[in-house]
Design an enzyme around this catalytic site. Structure first.
Site, PDB file in Angstrom:
ATOM      1  N   SER A 107       9.452  76.617  51.673  1.00  0.00           N
ATOM      2  CA  SER A 107      10.807  76.806  52.340  1.00  0.00           C
ATOM      3  C   SER A 107      11.226  75.481  52.781  1.00  0.00           C
ATOM      4  CB  SER A 107      10.830  77.748  53.403  1.00  0.00           C
ATOM      5  OG  SER A 107      12.136  77.768  54.002  1.00  0.00           O
ATOM      6  N   HIS A 132      12.831  78.702  48.009  1.00  0.00           N
ATOM      7  CA  HIS A 132      13.600  79.920  47.948  1.00  0.00           C
ATOM      8  C   HIS A 132      14.910  79.473  48.802  1.00  0.00           C
ATOM      9  CE1 HIS A 132      11.804  81.463  52.226  1.00  0.00           C
ATOM     10  NE2 HIS A 132      12.345  80.281  52.417  1.00  0.00           N
TER      11      HIS A 132
END
Length: 203
Positions: A107, A132
């Site tokens: 992330s 993501h």
């Protein structure tokens, strides 16, 4: 989950003793490595941690503006705003910031890994990288939820554009690949352009 007291965690940090002309001097291991221009970004990216990382980056710039800084990352990600404070400081300061993934960079951790100086972004061979779209959760009136949804979409588009710049991937590829959790091995992260090389041993 039970959390160890801070005093216990501090007791687990090794101390390093150095001999100087004035006698012995002891440092905790992280302070000693900071002298070698090494910073550790470990754990959840949040405001307090971001402030510490930013302070260390600015300190090392003031010490030697022409020497590289080495940022070691082992993080599951976290706050976008905290991560962007670190990212913007990395881009702002004069020294190149070399990033190294140890363990995982997921992330916001992956975004910071990719944000290192071009040609100086690395993974250790068994580390993992995950990209993501930003996560969001909000409760309240419908109008407020709509405002926050627009904010998250704006952040998503901005992060995708920046990731495209750092990786060299087309924006539409980044948008597709960040739509869901996308895990990569170190080799896959290098092929994707998130890092420039794998480090297997000291050269």
């Amino acid at each position: 989950m039970h959390k160890a007291p801070e005093s216990v965690l501090n007791a687990l940090v090794p101390m390093v003793v150095e001999q100087t002309a004035k006698g012995e001097r002891s440092y905790d291991i992280y302070s000693r490595l900071l002298k070698e221009r090494v910073i550790f970004l470990v754990g959840q990216v949040e405001e307090h941690m971001a402030n510490l990382i930013v302070a260390q980056l600015l300190f090392l710039e003031s010490e030697s503006p022409d020497k590289d800084i080495y940022l070691y990352i082992n993080s599951p990600g976290g706050s976008v705003t905290a991560g962007m404070a670190i990212y913007d400081t990395m881009q702002f300061i004069k020294p190149n910031v070399s990033t190294v993934c140890i363990g995982q960079a997921a992330s916001m951790g992956a975004f910071l890994l990719a944000g290192g100086a071009k040609g100086k972004r690395h993974c250790l061979p068994n580390s993992r990288v995950m990209i993501h779209q930003p996560l969001g959760g909000f409760q309240g009136q419908a109008s407020d939820i709509a405002i926050h949804a627009q904010e998250i979409l704006g952040i998503k588009n901005k992060l995708n554009q920046m990731l495209a710049e750092h990786t060299g991937q087309p924006l539409e590829v980044i948008e597709r690949d960040t739509d869901r959790d996308n895990f990569m091995s170190a080799t896959q992260a290098m092929d994707y352009g998130l890092v420039d090389s794998l480090l297997t041993s000291r050269s």
